[in-house]
Structure formats: C-alpha cells, structure tokens
Design a protein around this motif. Structure first.
Motif, PDB file in Angstrom:
ATOM      1  N   GLU A 437       0.931  -1.103  -0.068  1.00 24.34           N
ATOM      2  CA  GLU A 437       0.045  -0.005   0.156  1.00 24.34           C
ATOM      3  C   GLU A 437       0.941   1.261   0.231  1.00 24.34           C
ATOM      4  OE1 GLU A 437      -3.896   1.128   2.223  1.00 24.34           O
ATOM      5  OE2 GLU A 437      -2.220   1.453   3.404  1.00 24.34           O
ATOM      6  N   GLU A 438       1.931   1.261   0.516  1.00 22.12           N
ATOM      7  CA  GLU A 438       2.937   2.361   0.739  1.00 22.12           C
ATOM      8  C   GLU A 438       3.414   2.686  -0.694  1.00 22.12           C
ATOM      9  OE1 GLU A 438       7.396   3.205   2.396  1.00 22.12           O
ATOM     10  OE2 GLU A 438       5.688   2.603   3.852  1.00 22.12           O
ATOM     11  N   ASP A 439       3.766   1.729  -1.606  1.00 24.69           N
ATOM     12  CA  ASP A 439       4.183   1.783  -2.832  1.00 24.69           C
ATOM     13  C   ASP A 439       2.996   2.369  -3.524  1.00 24.69           C
ATOM     14  OD1 ASP A 439       6.475   0.538  -2.272  1.00 24.69           O
ATOM     15  OD2 ASP A 439       5.857  -1.448  -3.084  1.00 24.69           O
ATOM     16  N   ILE A 472       0.974  26.727  -1.490  1.00 20.37           N
ATOM     17  CA  ILE A 472       0.668  25.182  -1.980  1.00 20.37           C
ATOM     18  C   ILE A 472       0.740  24.609  -0.597  1.00 20.37           C
ATOM     19  CG2 ILE A 472       1.762  22.996  -2.855  1.00 20.37           C
ATOM     20  CD1 ILE A 472       2.756  24.460  -5.083  1.00 20.37           C
ATOM     21  N   THR A 473      -0.032  23.739  -0.037  1.00 19.79           N
ATOM     22  CA  THR A 473       0.108  22.971   1.374  1.00 19.79           C
ATOM     23  C   THR A 473      -0.934  21.727   0.933  1.00 19.79           C
ATOM     24  OG1 THR A 473      -0.573  23.241   3.600  1.00 19.79           O
ATOM     25  CG2 THR A 473      -2.321  24.138   2.320  1.00 19.79           C
ATOM     26  N   ALA A 474      -1.175  20.935   2.210  1.00 12.91           N
ATOM     27  CA  ALA A 474      -1.876  19.659   2.246  1.00 12.91           C
ATOM     28  C   ALA A 474      -3.126  19.625   3.179  1.00 12.91           C
ATOM     29  CB  ALA A 474      -0.996  18.529   2.516  1.00 12.91           C
ATOM     30  N   ASP A 475      -3.934  18.815   2.854  1.00  9.53           N
ATOM     31  CA  ASP A 475      -5.240  18.926   3.772  1.00  9.53           C
ATOM     32  C   ASP A 475      -4.735  18.175   5.302  1.00  9.53           C
ATOM     33  OD1 ASP A 475      -4.977  16.382   2.472  1.00  9.53           O
ATOM     34  OD2 ASP A 475      -6.904  16.097   2.115  1.00  9.53           O
ATOM     35  N   HIS A 476      -4.092  17.090   5.085  1.00 11.89           N
ATOM     36  CA  HIS A 476      -3.569  16.521   6.208  1.00 11.89           C
ATOM     37  C   HIS A 476      -2.507  15.783   5.828  1.00 11.89           C
ATOM     38  CE1 HIS A 476      -5.201  12.836   4.355  1.00 11.89           C
ATOM     39  NE2 HIS A 476      -6.315  13.590   3.947  1.00 11.89           N
ATOM     40  N   GLY A 477      -1.612  15.092   6.810  1.00 10.44           N
ATOM     41  CA  GLY A 477      -0.534  14.148   6.522  1.00 10.44           C
ATOM     42  C   GLY A 477      -1.163  12.847   6.274  1.00 10.44           C
ATOM     43  N   HIS A 478      -0.212  11.848   6.551  1.00 10.06           N
ATOM     44  CA  HIS A 478      -0.444  10.563   6.087  1.00 10.06           C
ATOM     45  C   HIS A 478       0.352   9.575   7.005  1.00 10.06           C
ATOM     46  CE1 HIS A 478      -1.391   7.227   3.439  1.00 10.06           C
ATOM     47  NE2 HIS A 478      -2.489   7.993   2.906  1.00 10.06           N
ATOM     48  N   ARG A 479      -0.173   8.412   7.080  1.00  7.01           N
ATOM     49  CA  ARG A 479       0.609   7.449   7.824  1.00  7.01           C
ATOM     50  C   ARG A 479       1.718   6.843   7.157  1.00  7.01           C
ATOM     51  NH1 ARG A 479      -1.290   2.016   7.126  1.00  7.01           N
ATOM     52  NH2 ARG A 479      -2.889   1.854   5.586  1.00  7.01           N
ATOM     53  N   HIS A 480       1.659   7.053   5.880  1.00  6.01           N
ATOM     54  CA  HIS A 480       2.929   6.673   4.741  1.00  6.01           C
ATOM     55  C   HIS A 480       3.766   7.750   4.586  1.00  6.01           C
ATOM     56  CE1 HIS A 480       1.690   2.372   4.622  1.00  6.01           C
ATOM     57  NE2 HIS A 480       0.530   2.626   3.849  1.00  6.01           N
ATOM     58  N   PRO A 481       4.920   7.482   4.507  1.00  2.00           N
ATOM     59  CA  PRO A 481       5.728   6.486   4.397  1.00  2.00           C
ATOM     60  C   PRO A 481       5.945   6.049   5.953  1.00  2.00           C
ATOM     61  CG  PRO A 481       7.315   8.253   3.779  1.00  2.00           C
ATOM     62  CD  PRO A 481       5.731   8.790   3.688  1.00  2.00           C
ATOM     63  N   GLY A 482       6.197   4.838   5.908  1.00  2.00           N
ATOM     64  CA  GLY A 482       6.579   4.081   7.318  1.00  2.00           C
ATOM     65  C   GLY A 482       5.475   3.719   8.306  1.00  2.00           C
ATOM     66  N   ASN A 483       4.208   3.770   7.844  1.00  8.75           N
ATOM     67  CA  ASN A 483       3.053   3.518   8.521  1.00  8.75           C
ATOM     68  C   ASN A 483       3.056   4.108  10.131  1.00  8.75           C
ATOM     69  OD1 ASN A 483       0.751   2.252   8.780  1.00  8.75           O
ATOM     70  ND2 ASN A 483       1.517   0.262   9.596  1.00  8.75           N
ATOM     71  N   ARG A 484       3.031   5.213   9.944  1.00  5.67           N
ATOM     72  CA  ARG A 484       3.379   5.878  11.136  1.00  5.67           C
ATOM     73  C   ARG A 484       2.037   5.994  11.966  1.00  5.67           C
ATOM     74  NH1 ARG A 484       7.953   8.911  11.421  1.00  5.67           N
ATOM     75  NH2 ARG A 484       8.834   9.459   9.549  1.00  5.67           N
ATOM     76  N   ALA A 485       2.125   5.548  13.456  1.00  4.45           N
ATOM     77  CA  ALA A 485       1.074   5.813  14.281  1.00  4.45           C
ATOM     78  C   ALA A 485       0.268   7.239  14.223  1.00  4.45           C
ATOM     79  CB  ALA A 485       1.251   5.482  15.684  1.00  4.45           C
ATOM     80  N   LEU A 486      -1.065   7.352  14.514  1.00  9.33           N
ATOM     81  CA  LEU A 486      -1.694   8.406  14.441  1.00  9.33           C
ATOM     82  C   LEU A 486      -1.136   9.547  15.377  1.00  9.33           C
ATOM     83  CD1 LEU A 486      -4.352  10.094  13.464  1.00  9.33           C
ATOM     84  CD2 LEU A 486      -5.753   9.027  15.211  1.00  9.33           C
ATOM     85  N   GLN A 487      -0.569   8.846  16.699  1.00  8.94           N
ATOM     86  CA  GLN A 487      -0.083   9.911  17.670  1.00  8.94           C
ATOM     87  C   GLN A 487       1.172  10.391  17.407  1.00  8.94           C
ATOM     88  OE1 GLN A 487      -1.700   7.071  18.161  1.00  8.94           O
ATOM     89  NE2 GLN A 487      -3.465   7.463  19.105  1.00  8.94           N
ATOM     90  N   ASP A 488       1.768  10.117  16.087  1.00 12.01           N
ATOM     91  CA  ASP A 488       3.191  10.315  15.738  1.00 12.01           C
ATOM     92  C   ASP A 488       3.184  11.829  15.138  1.00 12.01           C
ATOM     93  OD1 ASP A 488       5.774  10.725  14.599  1.00 12.01           O
ATOM     94  OD2 ASP A 488       6.176   8.666  14.204  1.00 12.01           O
TER      95      ASP A 488
END
Length: 602
Positions: A437-439, A472-488
């Motif tokens: 999924e990260e790919d 230019i900005t983003a609506d939110h971050g993402h758990r990838h790359p690295g499958n980060r926890a929500l609290q990271d």
C-alpha cells in the motif's frame, strides 16, 4: 445454558481481538510477549462487559419464554445469535481496515462520512479480505453454536422454563454488574483497559471493538466538550499571550492586490518531500518548487481528515478530537471564512474540486463560505469520472488551466486534489512493481506531483503569473511512508510553500512553527491586514508571532513549541509522547480548553 452462552461470547470476543492483532501484524510485531498477554488480559474486562449486554438480551428472552412453547425459545435463541454474529462480524471487519487509515477503533465517526463516496477508498482486495474474514467468523461460530449451544437449547422443556423464569429475571437484572464493569462511580470506559504509557496501539488493541462501537452510538451527535479541562482564567491569559503579536507583517509581495491561488494537496505529508527531510525522488516537481519560493519547514496539519483540513485552512479553525464541525451547518455558519474576507476586499472567489462536494457535508460548508463559483464532479464530463473518488488530478489541472485563463482579477481560487487518496488507483505506470500500500501511495503522489509541476510550468507563461501568489499546502498528513501511528507528530507535518510571480523576495526557508489555521491571517496580512475574528490564526510572517503549533486526533492532541512538545491522550489522561521538556503543559491545555469552549458556544 446461560453460562455456556457467556463462555461462547467471551471466546468470540477474544478471537476478534486476535484477528485484529494478526490483521495489523506490522504494528503488532513491535509488541513483546508480555505486552500481547496484557492486551488480552486487560481487554478481557471489556469483553465481559460486552458479553453482559448480549447475555441480558438472552436473559430477557428466556424470562418471557415461560409464556410460549419451548420450541419457540430454541428457535429465537438461534436467530438472535445469528443476528448478533452478523452485527459483531460487520463491526469487526470494518474496524480492521479503518484502523489502518484512521488510527482509532471504530465508533460513530464513519456515519459522519456516509454518502456517494464513502466507500471510495476500499480496494477490491480489501473487500475480498473483509468478506472472507466476515464469513469465516460467521461460519466458525455458527458451527460452534450448533455443536455446543443448540443441544442445550433444544433440551429446554416447558416445565424447566417455567421453573427458571423468575431466576432468569434476577440473573438478567444482575447483568448490570458485568456491563458496568465496576462497583465504583466510574462505569466501563476505554480508559479501564489502557495500560501502556508509550505504545497507543497496545491500548487500542485491548479495546473491545463491538463495545466501543455500541458505546459511541449511545452518545449524542452534538457532543459538548468539557469546560473544566483547564482553568478558564488561565486559558484566557495563555491564549492572549499566544496571539499577542501586534498587527505587523513582513511584506513579501509586489505593490497592488495580488491574485491568490490556494492549492490543497490530498495527503501530501512532509515525509515525501525531500527538502523537508522526506524520501528522495517521490515529488521531483514540488522538490524543485521548494527552492523557488518561501518554504515553511516546521508546519503542521490541524487534523487527520480532508474536511477538517479544509476548515482549518479556510476558516482558521482547529480540528476537534471527537467531531468534525463541518457536519453541523448551524455551527459552520458562525465561522469566519477567508473567502468571505477576500470577497469583501474585492476578490472574485471560486473553489475547484474533482470529487463530490456533497461528501462529508462539504457543500454546506462551501456554501456558507460564499464562493462565487463552485466546480465539482458534476461540472466534469462523465467520461472523466474514472477514479473511485471522482475526476483524476490530470483532468482537474486541465480544468484549472481553463478557469484561470478566464478568471476575473483579482481572484481567490482554492483547488483541492484527490488522486493521492486511497485506493491510489492513478493512471501512472511505475518503473517498479507496486506490491505494498505504501508503494501505491508513493506512486499516486508522484502522479499528482507531475501534473502540479506541469501546471506551474504553464502558469509561469501566463500574463496573470506576475501578479499571483500561489499557496501550496496539504489537507492533512499521512501514515505513509513508514506506517506511522496516529499519535506520531511526524504524521501531521505537511508542506507550506508560497511562490508565484507576485513575490518580491528571494527564495528562502522559514523555520517558524505554524499550522493550517495560520494560513488565513498570513494571507490576509499580505492583502490588506489580518482579521481578529480568526481567533486561532496568527500571521506567520509577523516577526513577533509566537512560534507554536497544535494538532488534534481522536481523543487526543499534540502541542509543539520550539525544542519541545508532547502528545496528550484524553482517555488515558496523560502525556503519552514527550519531545524535550514537558514540565509545563499549560499552553497546550489552555489551547485545547479554548477550542472546547469555542466549539460549545457555536
């Protein structure tokens, strides 16, 4: 038989927890044997509570069965079991995939996003896996019921039922004890199964997902947040200090009223942008553009979903921990809007999105924002609707070119991309086999980045370029790359880049801490002066601005200051992650309380 039913459902609850741990094997792999044991052990407390709910239902049936033939009771017991298995299995399966994306166990939140695009992020393989798990659980426990419970139910005679009627009524009433979970004033809640101070996933895995879903459904949709999280007087004092900078900014634009083009990139986390420390080669166009404007290197999203991000950017209003204000038009009517303020200053406003504006109640919000023109999925030819979320970004950027060529100046145009959202089904062939999924996510970001770069290249050749500021900005971050926890906190880091021909300063980086809510007053300060009605927004180009950023997730928040910060969990009632010195939690708690109180009043 009553005891057998209790044992049956306790086994089921344990099994679905093990399924959760196996489905999230990559997250479970960081847990040791002791932690895995404590997950099951602590979670058993909530399992008993959930089984108590089911047993109360069975108890009522057996109590009233004294008035009916014994065969009736046996049949109804079976049908109740089937319905409970279907319900529990559906909750379990939906939670398995949602947790990977959202980082919290399923509650009533998904109901806020039901609509035409609600299932847009579900890939075929995910649907197949979920279906297999659902029917696997259903089949296995129907088999167990037929072998273990059905013979006991079939042996019930009318005489036995009549003799046990009063007893069953008493036992059913006694289910309040396991359901409540304690003899104290505190009833069963998620915090009772929390045990780990630094691994939120371990605490989440201990939660009984069916209990969590049922408990959330009992709550009112119009949540009222606490008013005693932090002292009101100190809250006002802290907020005044955080936003005390005088109305003074560093001019970065050429004289005159600039056009403003705001581009919000779906899920573009800093982790994919090389100048921000991200992976190399994923966004070559954006990497190059970072050297052509003003790049903010410590910038955070306010929340973890698109609807929250759009509100944070356009209204300067932070995300919430349990709700999304965009779902309540009565509240959003009272928000400040960047589009309204610029419209009052003579700007022509428009919003462009290749998806369905009705999803997540976005249309009502944009209507309250009073954009002069809204372009969404309905405005594109049906042949271009080729993705699960709507029109792919290359079609959207083509439409943007056409609209820019005919835009009345000065204009404020907001653009929201969508192709880098799950399931990442973009029309771009990668040089390598996309296995994970990260790919797929990284490939989708590369696709959108390609067309962003082509659009900027086109824009530089247009007559409106020299008088236009592009944000230019983003609506939110993402758990990838690295499958980060929500609290990271790294999961919430996103880009903010100012560029365009209207800039009068040389390209450089700014390391002031800021977030999405600060975009509104930063733009307003450059176009005539900031507005105090954006109470949670500071001008990032004001030399006296206090550097800090706050972000929010389900039942928790993060608060970052220079050289330090922390993550606070509202269920555990403690700091779960610390960055540097966290002896003083006052500023973050005051910010959270100010948001709680403001939300309650709207």
């Amino acid at each position: 038989m009553f005891i057998a039913l209790w044992g049956y459902w306790l086994i089921y609850m344990i099994v679905i927890r093990l399924v959760f741990l196996m489905y999230n094997a990559d997250l479970s792999a960081v847990l040791n044997a002791s932690e895995l044991f404590r997950i099951v052990f602590r979670g058993f407390h909530m399992d008993v509570s959930m089984a108590g709910y089911y047993l109360a239902l069975y108890g009522l049936l057996l109590t009233f069965s004294v008035f009916f033939p014994s065969q009736w009771a046996s049949r109804v017991l079976r049908w109740i079991t089937v319905m409970l298995l279907v319900f529990s299995g559906a909750v379990t399966v939906v939670d398995l995939e949602l947790y990977r994306h959202w980082g919290f166990r399923i509650n009533n939140t998904p109901f806020m996003y039901l609509g035409p695009g609600a299932f847009g992020s579900i890939s075929f393989w995910v649907a197949v896996k979920g279906t297999m798990i659902f029917f696997g659980l259903l089949g296995a426990f129907l088999f167990l019921y037929n072998k273990w419970i059905a013979p006991l139910a079939g042996s019930l005679s009318g005489r036995i039922l009549k003799g046990y009627g009063l007893l069953m009524l008493l036992v059913t009433g006694g289910m309040i004890l396991p359901i409540r979970g304690s003899f104290t004033v505190a009833p069963m809640n998620e915090g009772m199964v929390y045990f780990h101070a630094s691994k939120p996933y371990a605490n989440h895995a201990a939660i009984n997902v069916v209990w969590n879903f049922v408990a959330s459904m009992k709550q009112s949709a119009k949540i009222r947040y606490p008013e005693d999280f932090y002292d009101p007087g100190q809250t006002q004092s802290v907020m005044s200090r955080l936003y005390s900078a005088p109305d003074s900014t560093t001019p970065i634009l050429k004289p005159g009223r600039p056009n403003v083009l705001l581009i919000i990139m779906e899920g573009f986390t800093s982790g994919i942008i090389e100048p921000l420390g991200g992976l190399p080669g994923i966004t070559p166009a954006l990497n190059r553009l970072c050297g052509e404007g003003i790049l903010f290197t410590h910038f955070y999203a306010s929340g973890d979903r698109t609807d929250k991000g759009v509100v944070s950017i356009l209204s300067g209003y932070p995300a919430q921990t349990q709700t999304s204000i965009v779902k309540f038009p009565g509240k959003t009517e009272n928000l400040p809007y960047l589009s309204r303020e610029l419209k009052n200053r003579g700007y022509h406003t428009s919003f462009l999105y290749g998806g369905d504006a009705d999803f997540a109640n976005l249309r009502s919000y944009l209507t309250n924002a009073r954009f002069d023109h809204l372009t969404d999925l309905e405005s594109f030819p049906k042949v271009q609707n080729t993705s699960k979320w709507g029109v792919h970004d290359h079609f959207m950027f083509e439409r943007l070119r056409a609209e820019m060529d005919t835009a009345r100046m000065p204009f404020f145009k907001t653009v929201l991309t969508l192709s880098s959202h799950e399931p990442f089904d973009v029309p771009l062939k990668s040089r390598k086999v996309l296995q994970s999924e990260e790919d797929l996510y990284l490939n989708a970001c590369t696709y959108t980045d390609k067309y962003l770069g082509e659009f900027i290249g086109y824009a530089k050749k247009q007559p409106w370029w020299n008088s236009t500021l592009i944000v230019i900005t983003a609506d939110h971050g993402h758990r990838h790359p690295g499958n980060r926890a929500l609290q990271d906190e790294q999961r919430f880091r996103i880009p903010l880049l100012l560029l365009g021909g209207a800039l009068s300063v040389t390209p450089h980086e700014k390391d002031i801490l800021g977030g999405q809510t600060d975009i509104a007053n930063t733009i307003l300060a450059q176009t005539g002066g900031r507005e105090n009605k954006f109470a949670f927004s500071k001008d990032l180009l004001n030399p006296a601005a206090v550097p800090f950023s706050a972000f929010f997730f389900q039942n928790g928040y993060g608060f970052m200051q220079p050289g330090k910060g922390y993550i606070y969990d509202h269920i555990a009632h403690r700091v779960t992650v610390a960055y540097g010195d966290t002896t003083d939690l006052g500023a973050g708690k005051a910010y959270q309380q100010a948001l709680f109180s403001d939300y309650n009043r709207r």
